[in-house]
Design a protein around this motif. Structure first.
Motif, PDB file in Angstrom:
ATOM      1  N   THR A 166       0.825  -1.212   0.000  1.00 56.44           N
ATOM      2  CA  THR A 166       0.000   0.000   0.000  1.00 56.44           C
ATOM      3  C   THR A 166       0.859   1.261   0.000  1.00 56.44           C
ATOM      4  N   GLY A 167       2.181   1.096  -0.183  1.00 54.32           N
ATOM      5  CA  GLY A 167       3.108   2.228  -0.050  1.00 54.32           C
ATOM      6  C   GLY A 167       2.858   3.351  -1.033  1.00 54.32           C
ATOM      7  N   ALA A 168       2.333   3.036  -2.221  1.00 51.47           N
ATOM      8  CA  ALA A 168       2.114   4.070  -3.241  1.00 51.47           C
ATOM      9  C   ALA A 168       0.656   4.514  -3.300  1.00 51.47           C
ATOM     10  N   LEU A 169      -0.134   4.102  -2.304  1.00 45.72           N
ATOM     11  CA  LEU A 169      -1.579   4.352  -2.355  1.00 45.72           C
ATOM     12  C   LEU A 169      -2.011   5.301  -1.248  1.00 45.72           C
ATOM     13  N   ASP A 170      -3.131   5.993  -1.475  1.00 47.11           N
ATOM     14  CA  ASP A 170      -3.691   6.836  -0.426  1.00 47.11           C
ATOM     15  C   ASP A 170      -4.337   5.952   0.647  1.00 47.11           C
ATOM     16  N   TYR A 171      -4.697   6.581   1.761  1.00 50.35           N
ATOM     17  CA  TYR A 171      -5.185   5.865   2.943  1.00 50.35           C
ATOM     18  C   TYR A 171      -6.379   4.961   2.632  1.00 50.35           C
ATOM     19  N   THR A 172      -7.400   5.513   1.994  1.00 51.37           N
ATOM     20  CA  THR A 172      -8.632   4.756   1.737  1.00 51.37           C
ATOM     21  C   THR A 172      -8.367   3.590   0.789  1.00 51.37           C
ATOM     22  N   THR A 173      -7.621   3.848  -0.284  1.00 53.80           N
ATOM     23  CA  THR A 173      -7.318   2.789  -1.251  1.00 53.80           C
ATOM     24  C   THR A 173      -6.427   1.735  -0.613  1.00 53.80           C
ATOM     25  N   GLY A 174      -5.483   2.180   0.215  1.00 51.20           N
ATOM     26  CA  GLY A 174      -4.604   1.239   0.919  1.00 51.20           C
ATOM     27  C   GLY A 174      -5.390   0.271   1.787  1.00 51.20           C
ATOM     28  N   LYS A 175      -6.410   0.789   2.473  1.00 50.60           N
ATOM     29  CA  LYS A 175      -7.241  -0.075   3.311  1.00 50.60           C
ATOM     30  C   LYS A 175      -8.007  -1.092   2.466  1.00 50.60           C
ATOM     31  N   LEU A 176      -8.480  -0.670   1.301  1.00 53.34           N
ATOM     32  CA  LEU A 176      -9.193  -1.595   0.407  1.00 53.34           C
ATOM     33  C   LEU A 176      -8.271  -2.726  -0.051  1.00 53.34           C
ATOM     34  N   ILE A 177      -7.025  -2.385  -0.364  1.00 52.29           N
ATOM     35  CA  ILE A 177      -6.067  -3.391  -0.822  1.00 52.29           C
ATOM     36  C   ILE A 177      -5.733  -4.366   0.311  1.00 52.29           C
ATOM     37  N   LEU A 178      -5.513  -3.841   1.520  1.00 57.47           N
ATOM     38  CA  LEU A 178      -5.219  -4.721   2.663  1.00 57.47           C
ATOM     39  C   LEU A 178      -6.405  -5.624   2.972  1.00 57.47           C
TER      40      LEU A 178
END
Length: 233
Positions: A166-178
């Motif tokens: 999620t290092g290259a992603l914003d907070y909301t998108t990072g949570k979706l990926i995790l």
């Protein structure tokens, strides 16, 4: 025996006259089907361990065992086969081929492995059923990372290794990926290892391995992992 076992693993790098101990006697175990997080600051040895587990690097001493196979004894030819058939990789940067559609990027993985999953079906599972004919430039960062996860999953790997996914992603998108990675682990019974510097995501893991200066500083087994949606950072 546990699915992933490291026993007193050591890895040194020579930098000019200086020898750097990237990994200094690391031992831990991860069970089959666990979602494990390896966490630590920059320079703690996280990426080195991931590279050794993924067959992209070798240790100087110690033992590395994955699925009852001692991969630390493999020669380069066997390590190539191991990387190709047994491991799925998800990196911080998506490494997609810009001239191929999302579907074609995922199909690439199918050409190098033994029992691939259907590329279109895997894209649908990661929420990109309607985007499979789009090129990477037509996708958001989160969608591109979903394609890279689908590409890793299409190999039907025994072990999924994720380096700061999620290092290259914003907070909301990072949570979706995790959340997608956590659900994949649960639904497929796949062993997933995520390395990160973000301590806040550790409650989502079954097992947390904390690294500091090339050594394991703590191992936490979490009987009740928190859904990603409930974690704030």
């Amino acid at each position: 025996m546990s699915y992933v076992v490291l026993e007193n693993v050591v890895k040194h790098y020579k930098m000019g006259e200086v020898t750097v101990k990237a990994v200094d006697g690391v031992s831990f175990q991860i069970e089959k089907g666990e979602f494990a997080v390896i966490v630590g600051p920059s320079g703690a040895g996280k990426s080195t361990i991931l590279n050794i587990l993924g067959g992209m690097d070798t240790c100087d001493s110690g033992r590395v065992i994955v699925n009852n196979e001692e991969i630390s004894t493999y020669n380069s030819k066997r390590l190539t086969a191991y990387r190709r058939y047994d491991i799925g990789f998800v990196f911080q940067f998506y490494n997609l081929i810009n001239t191929l559609t999302a579907l074609e990027n995922v199909e690439l993985a199918n050409q190098i492995c033994k029992n691939p999953l259907d590329a279109a079906q895997v894209l649908a599972e990661v929420g990109l059923k309607d985007r499979q004919n789009n090129f990477p430039s037509q996708l958001s960062g989160g969608e591109q990372q979903r394609v890279s996860i689908a590409r890793a999953l299409a190999k039907n790997p025994k072990l999924l290794l994720c380096d700061e996914p999620t290092g290259a992603l914003d907070y909301t998108t990072g949570k979706l990926i995790l959340s997608l990675l956590q659900k994949t682990c649960r639904s497929k019974g796949m062993t997933v290892i995520v390395i990160t510097h973000n301590q806040a995501i550790t409650p989502m893991a079954d097992r947390v391995i904390k690294l500091k200066s090339g050594k394991v500083s703590d191992i936490i087994v979490n009987p009740n992992p928190t859904p990603v949606e409930r974690i704030e950072w």
